[in-house]
Every structure is written in C-alpha cells, then in structure tokens.
Design a protein around this motif. Sequence first.
Motif, PDB file in Angstrom:
ATOM      1  N   TRP A   1      50.799  24.938  42.734  1.00  0.00           N
ATOM      2  CA  TRP A   1      49.645  25.766  43.117  1.00  0.00           C
ATOM      3  C   TRP A   1      49.851  26.348  44.520  1.00  0.00           C
ATOM      4  CZ3 TRP A   1      45.781  26.123  46.784  1.00  0.00           C
ATOM      5  CH2 TRP A   1      44.637  26.858  46.437  1.00  0.00           C
TER       6      TRP A   1
ATOM      7  N   PHE B   1      50.323  30.199  45.578  1.00  0.00           N
ATOM      8  CA  PHE B   1      49.426  30.814  46.559  1.00  0.00           C
ATOM      9  C   PHE B   1      50.215  31.500  47.674  1.00  0.00           C
ATOM     10  CE2 PHE B   1      47.014  30.486  50.545  1.00  0.00           C
ATOM     11  CZ  PHE B   1      45.867  31.191  50.190  1.00  0.00           C
TER      12      PHE B   1
ATOM     13  N   LEU C   1      51.811  34.700  46.348  1.00  0.00           N
ATOM     14  CA  LEU C   1      50.887  35.655  45.726  1.00  0.00           C
ATOM     15  C   LEU C   1      50.887  37.032  46.401  1.00  0.00           C
ATOM     16  CD1 LEU C   1      49.026  35.565  43.302  1.00  0.00           C
ATOM     17  CD2 LEU C   1      47.161  34.823  44.813  1.00  0.00           C
TER      18      LEU C   1
ATOM     19  N   ARG D   1      47.676  38.776  38.741  1.00  0.00           N
ATOM     20  CA  ARG D   1      47.786  37.904  39.910  1.00  0.00           C
ATOM     21  C   ARG D   1      47.160  36.538  39.634  1.00  0.00           C
ATOM     22  NH1 ARG D   1      48.180  39.874  45.039  1.00  0.00           N
ATOM     23  NH2 ARG D   1      46.305  38.770  45.703  1.00  0.00           N
ATOM     24  N   ARG D   2      46.024  36.554  38.947  1.00  0.00           N
ATOM     25  CA  ARG D   2      45.360  35.290  38.628  1.00  0.00           C
ATOM     26  C   ARG D   2      46.201  34.458  37.671  1.00  0.00           C
ATOM     27  NH1 ARG D   2      40.888  36.362  35.827  1.00  0.00           N
ATOM     28  NH2 ARG D   2      40.632  38.598  36.079  1.00  0.00           N
TER      29      ARG D   2
ATOM     30  N   HIS E   1      49.212  32.905  39.487  1.00  0.00           N
ATOM     31  CA  HIS E   1      48.876  31.709  40.269  1.00  0.00           C
ATOM     32  C   HIS E   1      48.709  30.503  39.348  1.00  0.00           C
ATOM     33  CE1 HIS E   1      46.336  29.990  43.833  1.00  0.00           C
ATOM     34  NE2 HIS E   1      47.512  29.408  43.699  1.00  0.00           N
ATOM     35  N   PHE E   2      48.119  30.728  38.166  1.00  0.00           N
ATOM     36  CA  PHE E   2      47.915  29.618  37.240  1.00  0.00           C
ATOM     37  C   PHE E   2      49.236  29.088  36.687  1.00  0.00           C
ATOM     38  CE2 PHE E   2      47.092  27.776  33.063  1.00  0.00           C
ATOM     39  CZ  PHE E   2      46.091  26.861  33.366  1.00  0.00           C
TER      40      PHE E   2
ATOM     41  N   SER F   1      52.114  29.299  37.900  1.00  0.00           N
ATOM     42  CA  SER F   1      52.934  28.715  38.960  1.00  0.00           C
ATOM     43  C   SER F   1      52.723  27.210  39.056  1.00  0.00           C
ATOM     44  CB  SER F   1      52.600  29.358  40.313  1.00  0.00           C
ATOM     45  OG  SER F   1      52.970  30.718  40.327  1.00  0.00           O
TER      46      SER F   1
ATOM     47  N   LEU G   1      41.564  23.137  40.124  1.00  0.00           N
ATOM     48  CA  LEU G   1      42.405  24.180  40.731  1.00  0.00           C
ATOM     49  C   LEU G   1      42.856  25.217  39.704  1.00  0.00           C
ATOM     50  CD1 LEU G   1      44.736  22.178  43.159  1.00  0.00           C
ATOM     51  CD2 LEU G   1      42.827  23.672  43.753  1.00  0.00           C
TER      52      LEU G   1
ATOM     53  N   LYS H   1      40.051  27.575  38.977  1.00  0.00           N
ATOM     54  CA  LYS H   1      39.886  28.427  40.157  1.00  0.00           C
ATOM     55  C   LYS H   1      40.920  29.548  40.180  1.00  0.00           C
ATOM     56  CE  LYS H   1      39.873  28.445  45.197  1.00  0.00           C
ATOM     57  NZ  LYS H   1      40.571  29.760  45.203  1.00  0.00           N
ATOM     58  N   SER H   2      42.161  29.209  39.836  1.00  0.00           N
ATOM     59  CA  SER H   2      43.230  30.202  39.870  1.00  0.00           C
ATOM     60  C   SER H   2      43.033  31.294  38.825  1.00  0.00           C
ATOM     61  CB  SER H   2      44.589  29.525  39.631  1.00  0.00           C
ATOM     62  OG  SER H   2      44.847  28.566  40.617  1.00  0.00           O
TER      63      SER H   2
ATOM     64  N   GLY I   1      39.814  33.344  39.474  1.00  0.00           N
ATOM     65  CA  GLY I   1      39.708  33.996  40.773  1.00  0.00           C
ATOM     66  C   GLY I   1      38.482  33.586  41.563  1.00  0.00           C
TER      67      GLY I   1
END
Length: 316
Positions: free
Chosen positions: A79, A83, A86, A97-98, A101-102, A104, A143, A146-147, A150
Amino acid sequence: MLILLLKMLPLILLSLAGYVLCRMKWLDAAFNRQLSLVMLNVFYPCLIVSKLLDNFTWETLLQNWVMPAGTILILVTGWVIGFLTLPLLKRHPESTRRCYHFVSMMNNYSFLPILMATSLWGEKAVALIVLSALGSELCVWTLGVKSITGQKFGRGFFRQIMSLPMIALLTSFALLAIRTRYVPADETLTDEFFKNILTTCRMAGAATIPASALICGVRIAMIQPQRLFSPLILGTSLLRLVVTPAVCIAFLLLLPLGMETRRVLILIATMPVAMVSVTLAEAYKSDADFSASTIFLTHLLCLITIPLWLAFVSGR
C-alpha cells in the motif's frame, strides 16, 4: 514452474470459462457487475464466517498473532509503495489510479499459496496460511476499500468500510469470543440451529473463488489486446512481483521469526494480484479492465518470479 502451473490450473480453467462465455455473448458487463455485487454481499461474507469459525478459536488467534501481523506488514508495504508511486499515474483517469493503488497492495493471499504450501511443506504450513489470511482480510476492508474508492479518512470512510464482509469479520470475532465461554449442551435446538447456519455459510462461501475466477475471465474477454501489455500494466506487474516482494522479504529476513513462519510469509509476499480485485473494481465502479489486465499478467509472470524468489530465499 510446472508444479506452479498445475496448482494454478483450477483458476485458469474457471477464468477461461468466463472468457469463452463472454465471447459467446452469454455473459456481459451487466452480468459481471451483478455477480460481483452478489459475491461481495453474499458469498464473501459467508466465506469469512465459515473460515474463521471452522479454523480458529480465540486462543489460537492470540497464540499465533505473528501470522496475521506478518500479512498486515506485507500488504501495508504494498500500500505504501503504491501510494509513493501514485504520482507517476497523474495523467491517467482517477478510476485507474484507484485500482493501481489497490492492486499494489492486494496479492493472492489464500487460494494459490495454500495449494503451493500443500505441495512444498505440508499441512502445518497450510494452517499458518489460513491464520495469516485474517490479517489480509483486515487490510482489504480498511486500507483496500480506502484505496479502491478513493475515500479520505473521515466519517464517510468509516461508513464505507462497514460493508457486509467487515460486519461478517467483526461478527466472527464476537462469536469466537463467545464460544470460549459458552459450551452448548449436545443436540439442543439452539445448537442445531447454529450448526445449520454454519453449514449454509460453508456452502455459500465455497462459491467465492469460482465466482471470482469467472468474473475475472469475463472482464479479460472485454480488454483491448493492446492494453493488456501496455507499459502501465507491465510496470504495475513488475512492481507487484519484484519490487514489493523484495522490500517485504528484506523486512522478513531481519525479523526474529521461526523458519516455518518466515518461509510461509515470504511465499505470500511473492503472490500475484488477487482475483477479488476485479470484483471490487466492478462493485465500486472503478477500472475493472486495469484490474483484470494486472491479474492476467501477474499470474503469467509469477510462473517465473515465484520459483526464483523461493530459490533465492532457500539459498540464504
């Protein structure tokens, strides 16, 4: 490599079924989203309840806290790396992008490592992976949500994470705690009722992995071929399979862990992107094509990277 390919065969065949059915026009994007919502709100919560109640007691959770803590370390590392990188995607859509991040952070933390550990190290290693999955579930529904949504930390975020899977997780903790103090009499009506509820959860939860693979296959069939091997997908895949495992393994080699614990956590750290990534992307209206592409490519490339990582670690 051949053993790993054989272990992945069930996922490949189920995904292939979704791919073929989509190409035959039997399944489409609308079906995929509806199945994703069913999986997220029915199958997945049932899987969480059945797995926790079947495999754990409150005492075993407390005694083996290092396994879920280890997977939390692995996913949080992914995570953080996602981040930090990103900003490299600033020209891409917000939905991509969201998803970036997930994926990742989100690796295949259960089904595939269990199959591999069974062949490599036996049932004790499998038990450790089941224990470690608890930390992964906590990360996915905090988390991870959240990723992929967004959401910023705040009241809206806490409303968002109180999904049915998170409620199932919290309910399971409560039931485990209650079970340590309450032992029902044999053959009571209440005991029989709860046994049947748990049986129902096992049946519904067993559909989670097949449904995830089917959803993934349908979405792969919709991907434009040129996007499948784009620089973004290739870079994300290498990040997931090379960069993040390297950082995680460095941490795990430094920590005072037992041999069995360390090698199981290292195996989890080297896994490809989880198939549930597509399901969550569909459910939260994110870039499901991006998720499906990274799943496809990481599962292809991990046939090379996982044996190399295991050989590297065993030589130390």
